[in-house]
Design a protein around this motif. Sequence first.
Motif, PDB file in Angstrom:
ATOM      1  N   PHE A 210       6.560   1.083  -4.431  1.00  0.00           N
ATOM      2  CA  PHE A 210       7.185   1.095  -3.108  1.00  0.00           C
ATOM      3  C   PHE A 210       7.144  -0.283  -2.429  1.00  0.00           C
ATOM      4  N   TYR A 211       5.969  -0.902  -2.412  1.00  0.00           N
ATOM      5  CA  TYR A 211       5.818  -2.076  -1.546  1.00  0.00           C
ATOM      6  C   TYR A 211       6.651  -3.293  -1.964  1.00  0.00           C
ATOM      7  N   PRO A 212       6.858  -3.565  -3.267  1.00  0.00           N
ATOM      8  CA  PRO A 212       7.694  -4.737  -3.585  1.00  0.00           C
ATOM      9  C   PRO A 212       9.146  -4.574  -3.133  1.00  0.00           C
ATOM     10  N   LYS A 213       9.600  -3.327  -3.020  1.00  0.00           N
ATOM     11  CA  LYS A 213      10.967  -3.088  -2.549  1.00  0.00           C
ATOM     12  C   LYS A 213      11.046  -3.159  -1.017  1.00  0.00           C
ATOM     13  N   LEU A 214       9.907  -2.982  -0.366  1.00  0.00           N
ATOM     14  CA  LEU A 214       9.857  -3.022   1.100  1.00  0.00           C
ATOM     15  C   LEU A 214       9.770  -4.456   1.616  1.00  0.00           C
ATOM     16  N   LEU A 215       8.989  -5.278   0.933  1.00  0.00           N
ATOM     17  CA  LEU A 215       8.649  -6.614   1.428  1.00  0.00           C
ATOM     18  C   LEU A 215       9.182  -7.694   0.492  1.00  0.00           C
ATOM     19  N   LYS A 216       9.515  -8.851   1.064  1.00  0.00           N
ATOM     20  CA  LYS A 216      10.119  -9.929   0.272  1.00  0.00           C
ATOM     21  C   LYS A 216       9.182 -11.102   0.036  1.00  0.00           C
ATOM     22  N   SER A 217       8.435 -11.498   1.066  1.00  0.00           N
ATOM     23  CA  SER A 217       7.607 -12.694   0.948  1.00  0.00           C
ATOM     24  C   SER A 217       6.349 -12.407   0.129  1.00  0.00           C
ATOM     25  N   GLU A 218       5.867 -13.450  -0.544  1.00  0.00           N
ATOM     26  CA  GLU A 218       4.651 -13.319  -1.359  1.00  0.00           C
ATOM     27  C   GLU A 218       3.451 -12.977  -0.480  1.00  0.00           C
ATOM     28  N   GLU A 219       3.396 -13.578   0.706  1.00  0.00           N
ATOM     29  CA  GLU A 219       2.276 -13.329   1.612  1.00  0.00           C
ATOM     30  C   GLU A 219       2.227 -11.858   2.047  1.00  0.00           C
ATOM     31  N   ALA A 220       3.386 -11.324   2.435  1.00  0.00           N
ATOM     32  CA  ALA A 220       3.440  -9.923   2.878  1.00  0.00           C
ATOM     33  C   ALA A 220       3.115  -8.978   1.725  1.00  0.00           C
ATOM     34  N   ARG A 221       3.595  -9.303   0.530  1.00  0.00           N
ATOM     35  CA  ARG A 221       3.318  -8.446  -0.624  1.00  0.00           C
ATOM     36  C   ARG A 221       1.833  -8.447  -0.972  1.00  0.00           C
ATOM     37  N   LYS A 222       1.181  -9.593  -0.818  1.00  0.00           N
ATOM     38  CA  LYS A 222      -0.263  -9.646  -1.066  1.00  0.00           C
ATOM     39  C   LYS A 222      -1.023  -8.789  -0.067  1.00  0.00           C
ATOM     40  N   LYS A 223      -0.589  -8.828   1.200  1.00  0.00           N
ATOM     41  CA  LYS A 223      -1.219  -7.980   2.221  1.00  0.00           C
ATOM     42  C   LYS A 223      -1.052  -6.508   1.864  1.00  0.00           C
ATOM     43  N   ALA A 224       0.166  -6.130   1.474  1.00  0.00           N
ATOM     44  CA  ALA A 224       0.437  -4.734   1.136  1.00  0.00           C
ATOM     45  C   ALA A 224      -0.378  -4.295  -0.072  1.00  0.00           C
ATOM     46  N   GLU A 225      -0.466  -5.167  -1.069  1.00  0.00           N
ATOM     47  CA  GLU A 225      -1.237  -4.824  -2.270  1.00  0.00           C
ATOM     48  C   GLU A 225      -2.712  -4.630  -1.923  1.00  0.00           C
ATOM     49  N   SER A 226      -3.211  -5.460  -1.024  1.00  0.00           N
ATOM     50  CA  SER A 226      -4.603  -5.345  -0.587  1.00  0.00           C
ATOM     51  C   SER A 226      -4.832  -4.034   0.168  1.00  0.00           C
TER      52      SER A 226
END
Length: 440
Positions: free
Chosen positions: A74-90
Amino acid sequence: MKIMKFGGTSVGKPERMHQVKDLVSRGDEPTIVVLSALSGTTNALVGIGDALASADRVMAKEKIDELHAHYMDFYPKLLKSEEARKKAESIIKEHFEFLNIILKISFNEAINRDILAQGELLSTKLFYTLLQELDIPAVFLSALDFMSIDENSEPELNKISEKLQSILAQHPGQKLFVTQGYICKNHRNEVDNLKRGGSDYTASLVAAAINASVCEIWTDIDGMHNNDPRVVDRTRPIAELSFDEAAELAYFGAKILHPASIWPAQQYNVPVRLLNTMDPDAHGTLIKEEVETSGVKAIAAKDGITAIKIKSSRMLLAYGFLRRVFEIFEKYKTPIDMITTSEVAVSVTIDDLAHLPQILKELEALGSVEVDQNQTIICIVGNMVSETRGVVKSVMDSLDNFPIRMVSYGGSRHNVSLLLDSKYKKDALQQLNEGVFDWN
């Protein structure tokens, strides 16, 4: 300040969460956004809890991994920036580590409530991360800091209001706040919840607590319809309902709104709007204190009903007979939906069968008992419907071909309720749709 609540289908896909972002950021009025868990998440969490309750840790682990995979997709399709994706993964890692730790400890009901809370925490954190990525100013509010229930699982509205007002006062000038539906703290300060459908309840309680201008409930349908669109052809949204009408419809089966969510808004006279995330410009349904129209507004059906008839030849002369009947249901905390009486019998309906054997055993001391299961209550709702000429005739004419088990008329000015076997439900709703509403 207004409240905007979005259900699971409204945030269940990345593109829909982006639609929610657009909706909550397009106005100037300060807004508290209340989010449900992503669609399917709560059911998955219930399955995890059920597996742990039956000591099936292998099944629980499979369900945890399956849900984890869904969020990782879900999250990689929601977010574009590397920083935001790292936050979501965390964020996702944190919550699924918690679920995996639970596999290793003794399971109890308090832990189960913690499991059920993960869905709303995940959805709000991911949505807040999306807002941060897009530089949309917002404040993350934990519902666990202000939403509370007492020892009877009733919301503590005064406390909720005091805590929430205090938190909001710490953020002057902020216009957008994000919080969770459904979850709360109980009187033991443990994580708890407002039961299924409780995100609507959260939104209404928050609206009452801050005396909001409006409480908007956003779903995937354009308002409350005059009949069940999943069952009946040719339904239409209702423009306006009174609080009383909406409460009747919600209690008797209209799935778009949780029954408990009407009360707080009605107590504080906060209008409620039911709106469609997929069609945000549709009028939807406005629920308010008074409406000018009368007659039949809508029909709802509630399944899973059991009818119980207690017959006693001594009933008419037995002072306190009904009190003794009701005391048995009260003892087992089992609500009654409908009741009808005759000279020698009383019939009631229930939808909670948890204590049915005990209830029947005690009722048998009062007389002979008959039970009919797999029944459906059909509720015909409208302002002054019980006093509008011709309504009952059109209802009965429409159902002329169906055996009716019970009729409740006159208990409320806003509804006429009927009980029949569930196998007749679909045809009965269709016949009522054609016979009661003017389609010209």
